[in-house]
Design a protein around this motif. Structure first.
Motif, PDB file in Angstrom:
ATOM      1  N   SER A 116      -9.656  -2.092 -12.336  1.00 34.02           N
ATOM      2  CA  SER A 116      -9.971  -0.828 -12.335  1.00 34.02           C
ATOM      3  C   SER A 116     -10.513  -0.162 -13.715  1.00 34.02           C
ATOM      4  O   SER A 116     -10.241  -0.822 -14.443  1.00 34.02           O
ATOM      5  CB  SER A 116      -8.704   0.185 -11.870  1.00 34.02           C
ATOM      6  N   ALA A 117     -11.042   0.823 -13.603  1.00 29.80           N
ATOM      7  CA  ALA A 117     -11.677   1.523 -14.661  1.00 29.80           C
ATOM      8  C   ALA A 117     -10.394   2.309 -15.761  1.00 29.80           C
ATOM      9  O   ALA A 117      -9.601   2.976 -14.914  1.00 29.80           O
ATOM     10  CB  ALA A 117     -12.440   2.850 -14.288  1.00 29.80           C
ATOM     11  N   PRO A 118     -10.375   2.012 -16.867  1.00 29.60           N
ATOM     12  CA  PRO A 118      -9.120   2.384 -17.572  1.00 29.60           C
ATOM     13  C   PRO A 118      -9.222   4.017 -17.902  1.00 29.60           C
ATOM     14  O   PRO A 118      -8.441   4.624 -18.302  1.00 29.60           O
ATOM     15  CB  PRO A 118      -9.060   1.749 -18.654  1.00 29.60           C
ATOM     16  N   ALA A 119     -10.342   4.358 -17.520  1.00 31.71           N
ATOM     17  CA  ALA A 119     -10.635   5.973 -18.112  1.00 31.71           C
ATOM     18  C   ALA A 119     -11.835   6.465 -17.098  1.00 31.71           C
ATOM     19  O   ALA A 119     -12.507   5.607 -16.692  1.00 31.71           O
ATOM     20  CB  ALA A 119     -11.021   6.002 -19.575  1.00 31.71           C
ATOM     21  N   SER A 120     -12.112   7.871 -16.922  1.00 35.68           N
ATOM     22  CA  SER A 120     -13.318   8.456 -16.406  1.00 35.68           C
ATOM     23  C   SER A 120     -14.214   8.579 -17.323  1.00 35.68           C
ATOM     24  O   SER A 120     -13.974   8.674 -18.494  1.00 35.68           O
ATOM     25  CB  SER A 120     -12.804   9.803 -16.030  1.00 35.68           C
ATOM     26  N   GLY A 121     -15.513   8.366 -16.980  1.00 42.77           N
ATOM     27  CA  GLY A 121     -16.502   8.343 -17.427  1.00 42.77           C
ATOM     28  C   GLY A 121     -17.873   7.879 -16.916  1.00 42.77           C
ATOM     29  O   GLY A 121     -18.181   7.802 -15.832  1.00 42.77           O
ATOM     30  N   VAL A 122     -18.727   7.243 -17.825  1.00 39.71           N
ATOM     31  CA  VAL A 122     -19.871   6.396 -17.339  1.00 39.71           C
ATOM     32  C   VAL A 122     -19.944   5.019 -17.851  1.00 39.71           C
ATOM     33  O   VAL A 122     -19.559   4.707 -18.977  1.00 39.71           O
ATOM     34  CB  VAL A 122     -21.200   7.131 -18.011  1.00 39.71           C
ATOM     35  N   LEU A 123     -19.980   4.297 -16.889  1.00 40.28           N
ATOM     36  CA  LEU A 123     -20.031   2.778 -17.153  1.00 40.28           C
ATOM     37  C   LEU A 123     -21.378   2.525 -17.924  1.00 40.28           C
ATOM     38  O   LEU A 123     -22.402   2.675 -17.570  1.00 40.28           O
ATOM     39  CB  LEU A 123     -20.218   2.079 -15.731  1.00 40.28           C
ATOM     40  N   ALA A 124     -21.064   2.101 -19.161  1.00 34.28           N
ATOM     41  CA  ALA A 124     -22.151   2.007 -20.256  1.00 34.28           C
ATOM     42  C   ALA A 124     -22.727   0.815 -20.313  1.00 34.28           C
ATOM     43  O   ALA A 124     -23.892   0.463 -20.650  1.00 34.28           O
ATOM     44  CB  ALA A 124     -21.590   2.728 -21.590  1.00 34.28           C
ATOM     45  N   ARG A 125     -21.829  -0.283 -20.161  1.00 35.19           N
ATOM     46  CA  ARG A 125     -22.261  -1.824 -20.455  1.00 35.19           C
ATOM     47  C   ARG A 125     -21.443  -2.707 -19.632  1.00 35.19           C
ATOM     48  O   ARG A 125     -20.193  -2.567 -19.548  1.00 35.19           O
ATOM     49  CB  ARG A 125     -22.203  -1.744 -21.910  1.00 35.19           C
ATOM     50  N   ARG A 126     -21.807  -3.665 -19.237  1.00 32.36           N
ATOM     51  CA  ARG A 126     -21.313  -4.744 -18.485  1.00 32.36           C
ATOM     52  C   ARG A 126     -21.425  -5.851 -19.698  1.00 32.36           C
ATOM     53  O   ARG A 126     -22.639  -6.152 -20.313  1.00 32.36           O
ATOM     54  CB  ARG A 126     -21.787  -5.240 -17.222  1.00 32.36           C
ATOM     55  N   CYS A 127     -20.344  -6.528 -19.847  1.00 33.90           N
ATOM     56  CA  CYS A 127     -20.506  -7.712 -21.013  1.00 33.90           C
ATOM     57  C   CYS A 127     -20.142  -9.056 -20.540  1.00 33.90           C
ATOM     58  O   CYS A 127     -20.361  -9.932 -21.145  1.00 33.90           O
ATOM     59  CB  CYS A 127     -19.054  -7.423 -21.829  1.00 33.90           C
ATOM     60  N   VAL A 128     -20.098  -9.069 -19.052  1.00 32.53           N
ATOM     61  CA  VAL A 128     -20.028 -10.489 -18.435  1.00 32.53           C
ATOM     62  C   VAL A 128     -20.956 -10.530 -17.151  1.00 32.53           C
ATOM     63  O   VAL A 128     -20.889  -9.318 -16.521  1.00 32.53           O
ATOM     64  CB  VAL A 128     -18.604 -10.789 -18.200  1.00 32.53           C
ATOM     65  N   GLY A 129     -21.317 -11.486 -16.643  1.00 32.32           N
ATOM     66  CA  GLY A 129     -22.027 -11.730 -15.526  1.00 32.32           C
ATOM     67  C   GLY A 129     -21.306 -12.295 -14.470  1.00 32.32           C
ATOM     68  O   GLY A 129     -20.099 -12.730 -14.705  1.00 32.32           O
ATOM     69  N   ILE A 130     -21.982 -12.222 -13.226  1.00 38.14           N
ATOM     70  CA  ILE A 130     -21.322 -12.933 -12.342  1.00 38.14           C
ATOM     71  C   ILE A 130     -21.230 -14.526 -12.178  1.00 38.14           C
ATOM     72  O   ILE A 130     -22.163 -15.149 -12.764  1.00 38.14           O
ATOM     73  CB  ILE A 130     -22.263 -12.740 -10.916  1.00 38.14           C
ATOM     74  N   ASP A 131     -19.957 -15.100 -12.096  1.00 34.36           N
ATOM     75  CA  ASP A 131     -19.818 -16.285 -11.881  1.00 34.36           C
ATOM     76  C   ASP A 131     -19.547 -17.073 -13.450  1.00 34.36           C
ATOM     77  O   ASP A 131     -19.399 -18.121 -13.577  1.00 34.36           O
ATOM     78  CB  ASP A 131     -20.690 -17.391 -11.371  1.00 34.36           C
ATOM     79  N   GLN A 132     -19.437 -15.843 -14.460  1.00 32.23           N
ATOM     80  CA  GLN A 132     -19.149 -16.464 -15.847  1.00 32.23           C
ATOM     81  C   GLN A 132     -17.729 -16.630 -16.019  1.00 32.23           C
ATOM     82  O   GLN A 132     -16.963 -15.710 -15.565  1.00 32.23           O
ATOM     83  CB  GLN A 132     -19.618 -15.245 -16.783  1.00 32.23           C
ATOM     84  N   PRO A 133     -17.280 -17.728 -16.383  1.00 32.03           N
ATOM     85  CA  PRO A 133     -16.002 -18.260 -16.868  1.00 32.03           C
ATOM     86  C   PRO A 133     -15.218 -16.889 -17.881  1.00 32.03           C
ATOM     87  O   PRO A 133     -15.895 -16.521 -18.837  1.00 32.03           O
ATOM     88  CB  PRO A 133     -16.054 -19.254 -17.779  1.00 32.03           C
ATOM     89  N   LEU A 134     -14.193 -16.546 -17.677  1.00 31.69           N
ATOM     90  CA  LEU A 134     -13.641 -15.489 -18.501  1.00 31.69           C
ATOM     91  C   LEU A 134     -12.121 -15.886 -19.060  1.00 31.69           C
ATOM     92  O   LEU A 134     -11.548 -16.799 -18.674  1.00 31.69           O
ATOM     93  CB  LEU A 134     -13.210 -14.362 -17.381  1.00 31.69           C
ATOM     94  N   LYS A 135     -11.781 -15.517 -20.143  1.00 30.24           N
ATOM     95  CA  LYS A 135     -10.407 -15.675 -20.696  1.00 30.24           C
ATOM     96  C   LYS A 135      -9.761 -14.142 -21.042  1.00 30.24           C
ATOM     97  O   LYS A 135     -10.476 -13.323 -21.057  1.00 30.24           O
ATOM     98  CB  LYS A 135     -10.706 -16.457 -21.997  1.00 30.24           C
ATOM     99  N   THR A 136      -8.393 -14.317 -20.974  1.00 29.40           N
ATOM    100  CA  THR A 136      -7.439 -13.351 -21.124  1.00 29.40           C
ATOM    101  C   THR A 136      -7.919 -12.536 -22.371  1.00 29.40           C
ATOM    102  O   THR A 136      -8.260 -13.030 -23.438  1.00 29.40           O
ATOM    103  CB  THR A 136      -6.214 -13.735 -21.187  1.00 29.40           C
ATOM    104  N   GLY A 137      -8.168 -11.320 -22.246  1.00 30.78           N
ATOM    105  CA  GLY A 137      -8.359 -10.377 -23.535  1.00 30.78           C
ATOM    106  C   GLY A 137      -9.953 -10.089 -23.670  1.00 30.78           C
ATOM    107  O   GLY A 137     -10.438  -9.362 -24.283  1.00 30.78           O
ATOM    108  N   GLN A 138     -10.706 -10.755 -23.069  1.00 27.05           N
ATOM    109  CA  GLN A 138     -12.050 -10.774 -22.987  1.00 27.05           C
ATOM    110  C   GLN A 138     -12.664  -9.360 -22.503  1.00 27.05           C
ATOM    111  O   GLN A 138     -12.178  -8.824 -21.501  1.00 27.05           O
ATOM    112  CB  GLN A 138     -12.888 -11.919 -22.424  1.00 27.05           C
ATOM    113  N   VAL A 139     -13.548  -8.625 -23.313  1.00 24.74           N
ATOM    114  CA  VAL A 139     -14.076  -7.368 -23.072  1.00 24.74           C
ATOM    115  C   VAL A 139     -14.978  -7.536 -21.944  1.00 24.74           C
ATOM    116  O   VAL A 139     -15.976  -8.398 -21.964  1.00 24.74           O
ATOM    117  CB  VAL A 139     -14.510  -6.867 -23.788  1.00 24.74           C
TER     118      VAL A 139
END
Length: 83
Positions: free
Chosen positions: A52-75
């Protein structure tokens, strides 16, 4: 005065050895979001987790794509928070 930014980072889901991937974005870049709105679905093996969104505002940027492997702490995204 410019807007502040808040990051959405992948929390520790306590699932060692499980591959994590982004499976679906639920908000578009430029759209207004409210704190608590579901933004992205994360696949963790047979489980899907909504982040979920951690704050109200405007989604400015997605930093990961669909099906991209992720790791804990990644923005995953940045939200512009107005004053």
């Amino acid at each position: 005065m410019s807007a502040a930014r808040r990051q959405l980072a992948l929390p520790d889901l306590d699932l060692p050895g499980v591959a994590l991937t982004a499976t679906s974005w639920l908000a578009d870049v430029g759209s207004r979001v409210v704190e608590g709105d579901r933004l992205v679905e994360i696949s963790a093996g047979d489980v899907t987790v909504d982040l979920s969104a951690p704050a109200s505002g405007v989604l400015a940027r997605r930093c990961v794509g669909i099906d991209q492997p992720l790791k804990t702490g990644q923005v995953l995204a940045w939200i512009e928070v107005g004053e």
